[in-house]
Design a protein around this motif. Structure first.
Motif, PDB file in Angstrom:
ATOM      1  N   GLU A  14       6.779  -6.093   3.294  1.00 22.51           N
ATOM      2  CA  GLU A  14       5.493  -6.279   3.968  1.00 22.51           C
ATOM      3  C   GLU A  14       4.549  -7.149   3.147  1.00 22.51           C
ATOM      4  OE1 GLU A  14       1.875  -3.504   5.718  1.00 22.51           O
ATOM      5  OE2 GLU A  14       3.888  -2.680   5.536  1.00 22.51           O
ATOM      6  N   GLU A  15       4.509  -6.920   1.826  1.00 19.85           N
ATOM      7  CA  GLU A  15       3.682  -7.736   0.950  1.00 19.85           C
ATOM      8  C   GLU A  15       4.560  -8.286  -0.172  1.00 19.85           C
ATOM      9  OE1 GLU A  15       0.157  -5.940  -0.462  1.00 19.85           O
ATOM     10  OE2 GLU A  15      -0.611  -5.459   1.531  1.00 19.85           O
ATOM     11  N   VAL A  16       4.508  -9.601  -0.354  1.00 26.10           N
ATOM     12  CA  VAL A  16       5.337 -10.247  -1.371  1.00 26.10           C
ATOM     13  C   VAL A  16       4.413 -11.077  -2.249  1.00 26.10           C
ATOM     14  CG1 VAL A  16       7.367 -11.654  -1.803  1.00 26.10           C
ATOM     15  CG2 VAL A  16       7.184 -10.376   0.332  1.00 26.10           C
ATOM     16  N   THR A  17       4.383 -10.717  -3.552  1.00 23.37           N
ATOM     17  CA  THR A  17       3.479 -11.387  -4.493  1.00 23.37           C
ATOM     18  C   THR A  17       4.285 -12.068  -5.593  1.00 23.37           C
ATOM     19  OG1 THR A  17       3.256  -9.519  -6.014  1.00 23.37           O
ATOM     20  CG2 THR A  17       1.817  -9.535  -4.066  1.00 23.37           C
ATOM     21  N   PHE A  18       3.576 -12.643  -6.555  1.00 22.76           N
ATOM     22  CA  PHE A  18       4.251 -13.350  -7.646  1.00 22.76           C
ATOM     23  C   PHE A  18       5.105 -12.407  -8.482  1.00 22.76           C
ATOM     24  CE2 PHE A  18       0.329 -11.887  -9.538  1.00 22.76           C
ATOM     25  CZ  PHE A  18       0.676 -11.525 -10.828  1.00 22.76           C
ATOM     26  N   PHE A  19       4.844 -11.072  -8.404  1.00 22.65           N
ATOM     27  CA  PHE A  19       5.698 -10.119  -9.114  1.00 22.65           C
ATOM     28  C   PHE A  19       7.141 -10.193  -8.611  1.00 22.65           C
ATOM     29  CE2 PHE A  19       1.663  -7.499  -9.567  1.00 22.65           C
ATOM     30  CZ  PHE A  19       1.488  -7.854 -10.890  1.00 22.65           C
ATOM     31  N   ASN A  20       7.311 -10.643  -7.372  1.00 24.57           N
ATOM     32  CA  ASN A  20       8.628 -10.653  -6.744  1.00 24.57           C
ATOM     33  C   ASN A  20       9.382 -11.960  -6.941  1.00 24.57           C
ATOM     34  OD1 ASN A  20       6.638  -9.240  -4.244  1.00 24.57           O
ATOM     35  ND2 ASN A  20       7.999  -8.022  -5.512  1.00 24.57           N
ATOM     36  N   LYS A  21       8.779 -12.909  -7.659  1.00 22.11           N
ATOM     37  CA  LYS A  21       9.394 -14.221  -7.814  1.00 22.11           C
ATOM     38  C   LYS A  21      10.804 -14.128  -8.392  1.00 22.11           C
ATOM     39  CE  LYS A  21       7.023 -17.444  -9.818  1.00 22.11           C
ATOM     40  NZ  LYS A  21       6.091 -18.124 -10.744  1.00 22.11           N
ATOM     41  N   GLY A  22      10.935 -13.366  -9.476  1.00 22.66           N
ATOM     42  CA  GLY A  22      12.217 -13.299 -10.168  1.00 22.66           C
ATOM     43  C   GLY A  22      13.329 -12.771  -9.292  1.00 22.66           C
ATOM     44  N   ALA A  23      13.040 -11.688  -8.548  1.00 18.62           N
ATOM     45  CA  ALA A  23      14.076 -11.072  -7.711  1.00 18.62           C
ATOM     46  C   ALA A  23      14.525 -12.016  -6.605  1.00 18.62           C
ATOM     47  CB  ALA A  23      13.552  -9.766  -7.126  1.00 18.62           C
TER      48      ALA A  23
ATOM     49  N   ASP B   1       2.646 -14.644  -1.031  1.00 19.33           N
ATOM     50  CA  ASP B   1       1.988 -15.399  -2.090  1.00 19.33           C
ATOM     51  C   ASP B   1       2.483 -16.845  -2.092  1.00 19.33           C
ATOM     52  OD1 ASP B   1       0.977 -16.287  -4.633  1.00 19.33           O
ATOM     53  OD2 ASP B   1       0.790 -14.167  -5.182  1.00 19.33           O
ATOM     54  N   TYR B   2       1.592 -17.755  -2.492  1.00 17.12           N
ATOM     55  CA  TYR B   2       1.968 -19.175  -2.540  1.00 17.12           C
ATOM     56  C   TYR B   2       3.135 -19.395  -3.488  1.00 17.12           C
ATOM     57  CZ  TYR B   2       1.789 -24.198  -3.259  1.00 17.12           C
ATOM     58  OH  TYR B   2       2.132 -25.520  -3.330  1.00 17.12           O
ATOM     59  N   ASP B   3       3.213 -18.630  -4.571  1.00 15.17           N
ATOM     60  CA  ASP B   3       4.320 -18.785  -5.524  1.00 15.17           C
ATOM     61  C   ASP B   3       5.665 -18.594  -4.840  1.00 15.17           C
ATOM     62  OD1 ASP B   3       2.053 -18.676  -7.136  1.00 15.17           O
ATOM     63  OD2 ASP B   3       3.152 -17.789  -8.798  1.00 15.17           O
ATOM     64  N   ILE B   4       5.720 -17.657  -3.878  1.00 14.64           N
ATOM     65  CA  ILE B   4       6.969 -17.405  -3.152  1.00 14.64           C
ATOM     66  C   ILE B   4       7.265 -18.561  -2.213  1.00 14.64           C
ATOM     67  CG2 ILE B   4       8.213 -15.768  -1.697  1.00 14.64           C
ATOM     68  CD1 ILE B   4       7.374 -14.691  -4.469  1.00 14.64           C
ATOM     69  N   VAL B   5       6.238 -19.063  -1.537  1.00  9.69           N
ATOM     70  CA  VAL B   5       6.423 -20.201  -0.626  1.00  9.69           C
ATOM     71  C   VAL B   5       6.951 -21.410  -1.402  1.00  9.69           C
ATOM     72  CG1 VAL B   5       5.277 -21.752   0.992  1.00  9.69           C
ATOM     73  CG2 VAL B   5       4.593 -19.354   0.872  1.00  9.69           C
ATOM     74  N   GLU B   6       6.458 -21.568  -2.614  1.00 13.26           N
ATOM     75  CA  GLU B   6       6.896 -22.681  -3.459  1.00 13.26           C
ATOM     76  C   GLU B   6       8.374 -22.548  -3.804  1.00 13.26           C
ATOM     77  OE1 GLU B   6       5.009 -23.159  -7.390  1.00 13.26           O
ATOM     78  OE2 GLU B   6       4.037 -24.916  -6.482  1.00 13.26           O
ATOM     79  N   ILE B   7       8.817 -21.306  -4.082  1.00 16.62           N
ATOM     80  CA  ILE B   7      10.242 -21.058  -4.351  1.00 16.62           C
ATOM     81  C   ILE B   7      11.077 -21.415  -3.120  1.00 16.62           C
ATOM     82  CG2 ILE B   7      11.948 -19.224  -4.699  1.00 16.62           C
ATOM     83  CD1 ILE B   7       9.989 -17.887  -6.585  1.00 16.62           C
ATOM     84  N   LEU B   8      10.606 -21.001  -1.946  1.00 16.74           N
ATOM     85  CA  LEU B   8      11.318 -21.290  -0.701  1.00 16.74           C
ATOM     86  C   LEU B   8      11.362 -22.797  -0.433  1.00 16.74           C
ATOM     87  CD1 LEU B   8       9.871 -18.450   1.584  1.00 16.74           C
ATOM     88  CD2 LEU B   8      12.029 -18.467   0.319  1.00 16.74           C
ATOM     89  N   GLU B   9      10.287 -23.475  -0.773  1.00 21.73           N
ATOM     90  CA  GLU B   9      10.240 -24.934  -0.598  1.00 21.73           C
ATOM     91  C   GLU B   9      11.303 -25.616  -1.450  1.00 21.73           C
ATOM     92  OE1 GLU B   9       8.357 -28.532   0.898  1.00 21.73           O
ATOM     93  OE2 GLU B   9       8.327 -26.432   1.492  1.00 21.73           O
ATOM     94  N   ASP B  10      11.408 -25.201  -2.712  1.00 21.50           N
ATOM     95  CA  ASP B  10      12.417 -25.766  -3.603  1.00 21.50           C
ATOM     96  C   ASP B  10      13.823 -25.421  -3.121  1.00 21.50           C
ATOM     97  OD1 ASP B  10      10.370 -26.752  -5.137  1.00 21.50           O
ATOM     98  OD2 ASP B  10      10.450 -25.122  -6.615  1.00 21.50           O
ATOM     99  N   PHE B  11      13.984 -24.174  -2.632  1.00 21.41           N
ATOM    100  CA  PHE B  11      15.303 -23.754  -2.168  1.00 21.41           C
ATOM    101  C   PHE B  11      15.739 -24.555  -0.945  1.00 21.41           C
ATOM    102  CE2 PHE B  11      17.785 -21.048   0.751  1.00 21.41           C
ATOM    103  CZ  PHE B  11      18.926 -20.903  -0.019  1.00 21.41           C
TER     104      PHE B  11
ATOM    105  N   LYS C 163       8.236  -8.934   9.366  1.00 22.68           N
ATOM    106  CA  LYS C 163       7.484  -7.761   8.920  1.00 22.68           C
ATOM    107  C   LYS C 163       6.501  -8.090   7.788  1.00 22.68           C
ATOM    108  CE  LYS C 163      11.127  -4.464  10.096  1.00 22.68           C
ATOM    109  NZ  LYS C 163      12.067  -3.426   9.567  1.00 22.68           N
ATOM    110  N   THR C 164       6.550  -9.308   7.298  1.00 19.92           N
ATOM    111  CA  THR C 164       5.731  -9.686   6.150  1.00 19.92           C
ATOM    112  C   THR C 164       4.302  -9.989   6.594  1.00 19.92           C
ATOM    113  OG1 THR C 164       7.690 -10.653   5.127  1.00 19.92           O
ATOM    114  CG2 THR C 164       5.560 -11.244   4.185  1.00 19.92           C
ATOM    115  N   ARG C 165       3.344  -9.317   5.933  1.00 22.35           N
ATOM    116  CA  ARG C 165       1.930  -9.511   6.256  1.00 22.35           C
ATOM    117  C   ARG C 165       1.231 -10.407   5.237  1.00 22.35           C
ATOM    118  NH1 ARG C 165      -0.109  -5.692   9.773  1.00 22.35           N
ATOM    119  NH2 ARG C 165      -2.162  -5.778   8.775  1.00 22.35           N
ATOM    120  N   TYR C 166       1.759 -10.435   4.018  1.00 21.48           N
ATOM    121  CA  TYR C 166       1.139 -11.256   2.975  1.00 21.48           C
ATOM    122  C   TYR C 166       2.229 -11.926   2.160  1.00 21.48           C
ATOM    123  CZ  TYR C 166      -1.363 -12.643  -1.236  1.00 21.48           C
ATOM    124  OH  TYR C 166      -1.876 -13.371  -2.273  1.00 21.48           O
TER     125      TYR C 166
END
Length: 530
Positions: free
Chosen positions: A445-454, A479-489, A474-477
């Protein structure tokens, strides 16, 4: 409130006998006049008890501040200068209350609060065992691992039998037997045994034992093993025990540093004790924390003005109040009046109470806080609960209260970060489709920079020729850091022949060329998908 009088009066007597040696012991451990501890206990009971919104919390001088007080009296140039810091600390606490800082106490995990209660229970037991056998080298109010005498908590236990006082030990066992008989057998026999509390009987028997055995060489108890309340010989000498702050020293910057330290530590200790007592309360009352800070601030201002030590809510006295059946703030207020009346009218009688009898009362209090069954219960709740719990207990026993709580909180935060790391997504591997591995990754539901590594680890471990369904419905929030990872992927996926199907509330997109464009994000912003 007066409907609970029949419960509150007996409870106040027990709290009085618990508070009396602690007030004197904390004053002694703080390097302050003995009477200053009694002043703080009286004001903590009557004034703070009346102003507080807590029904069962009891305030008074705190062992957790003893080291701060001892150091401050020396560095500030005397006790009168230190009292200025106590008054200013009370003013700062009032400010904390006005600014609604009471919410801080709710950010401590339940496992840490339970660890605090258990750790304090163990400390009470370990610190009172020497007093029970007549070894009174350390003041009753001291609770740090390293003692002022140069010993530590455990070395003092090993030295008991080299310093054993037979009379103290015998009356201690008699008192302990009375307390156990009273609570386990007699209290069920009639209302008389509910009204007259076991601790009161134990103290009376202790006084009689002392008076009867004075001429017996084996059982006689020396004055150094008795309560030591200051005994004035006139009204003038009684009034002379009060000290007053030297406000001429208010311009000293060190006084302001000590004042802020007292306000911060006393407020934190109070808020933690409020949280703990609310958990112990069988009626599950909830204490208004901001009002508690205002009450503590008022109490510290008054205590400093008349020569008392700093005040906090104290879990030892509060738990004794709960265990003795206290139902309303009347028990707290009555215990303050009992302290006041007794030090005025019967100080000589109080000085006939053997310390080992009061140690027996505190041993019962400590055991009820640290029952062995609680350790097994916390273990069964899983490692996320028992690791912070055991770290807090060990920290309190081997250092002091605030350090132990800090260690437990730090471990609790690590547990939260670890679980956040683990729970950032779910990975579902399905049957092969069209020669490709079909994998579904569903974000939390919420994904922040803490989740980057996983997330980065899972994306990098995907095999070539994979069909990835990336579900963020189901995701409500995010973080930009995660979007950046997805962009690179998304860029790398083309090289590894990985097809991406993005599923969101905004629709389904096959192989999105840019996640940033899909979410219409500005640089370094985050997205709310709610």
């Amino acid at each position: 409130m007066f409907k609970t009088l029949k419960s509150d009066l007996p409870a106040s007597v027990v709290v009085f006998f618990v508070a009396l040696p602690l007030c004197l012991g904390i004053a002694l451990a703080s390097g302050a006049p003995l009477f200053s501890g009694l002043i703080a206990g009286i004001i903590g009971g009557i004034v703070v008890g009346a102003l507080s919104g807590s029904k069962i919390g009891v305030s008074g001088p705190a062992a957790g501040l003893a080291a701060i007080v001892l150091t401050a009296i020396g560095t500030l140039g005397g006790y009168e200068n230190f009292l200025v810091a106590v008054v200013l600390g009370g003013v700062i606490q009032l400010l904390f209350g006005v600014l609604k800082a009471g919410i801080i106490g709710y950010y401590f995990p339940s496992s840490v609060i339970k660890g605090m209660l258990t750790g304090i229970g163990i400390i009470i037991i370990l610190k009172q065992i020497p007093h029970f056998f007549g070894y009174d080298a350390e003041p009753e109010g001291a609770d740090s691992f390293v003692e002022a005498s140069g010993e530590n908590t455990f070395s003092a236990l090993f030295n008991i039998f080299d310093n054993l006082i037979i009379g103290s030990m015998v009356v201690g066992f008699i008192a302990l037997g009375i307390l156990l008989l009273w609570s386990n057998v007699l209290v069920k026999k009639g209302k008389f045994f509910e009204i007259i509390q076991g601790p009161l009987v134990a103290v009376v028997v202790g006084i009689i034992f002392y008076m009867v055995t004075q001429s017996n060489e084996t059982l006689a108890i020396a004055d150094s093993h008795l309560v030591s309340v200051p005994v004035p010989d006139s009204i003038d000498s009684f009034l002379g025990q009060f000290s007053f702050p030297n406000f001429a020293a208010i311009t000293n910057p060190e006084i302001w540093v000590v004042a802020f330290t007292i306000a911060l530590v006393a407020s934190l200790e109070t808020l933690l004790c409020v949280e703990a007592t609310d958990k112990l309360d069988p009626d599950k009352n909830v204490t208004p924390t901001n009002r508690e800070l205002l009450a503590q601030g008022a109490g510290n201002i008054l205590s400093g003005l008349v020569g008392g030590l700093p005040i906090t809510q104290v879990i030892v006295r509060s738990s004794a109040n709960i265990q003795s059946g206290g139902k309303s703030k009347l028990s707290t207020i009555f215990h303050g009046f009992l302290l006041l009346i007794s030090v005025i009218l019967i100080p000589s009688l109080l000085n006939k109470i053997p310390l080992s009898v009061l140690a027996a009362i505190l041993l019962i209090v400590g055991y009820k806080l640290a029952k062995p069954a609680l350790f097994l219960k916390m273990y069964k709740l899983g490692w996320k609960q028992y690791v912070p719990f055991f770290v807090t207990v060990a920290g309190i026993v081997f250092t002091d209260l605030l350090v132990g709580i800090g260690l437990g909180l730090a471990v609790g935060i690590v547990v939260i970060l670890l679980k956040s790391y683990q729970n950032s997504h779910f990975l579902h591997i399905k049957d092969k489709s069209n020669g490709k591995h079909k994998i579904t990754m569903e974000l939390a539901e919420e994904v922040t920079f803490f989740n980057k590594g996983a997330i980065l680890k899972e994306l990098d471990s995907l095999p070539r020729d994979t069909y990835l369904e990336f579900d963020i419905t189901k995701t409500r929030y995010l973080d930009y850091d995660i979007v950046e990872i997805l962009e690179d992927f998304a860029f790398k996926a083309k090289e590894r022949n990985i097809d991406i199907k993005l599923i969101s509330k905004r629709g389904v997109v096959e192989n999105p060329p840019s996640f940033i464009e899909f979410f219409q994000l500005r640089p370094k912003s985050s997205i709310s998908l709610s």
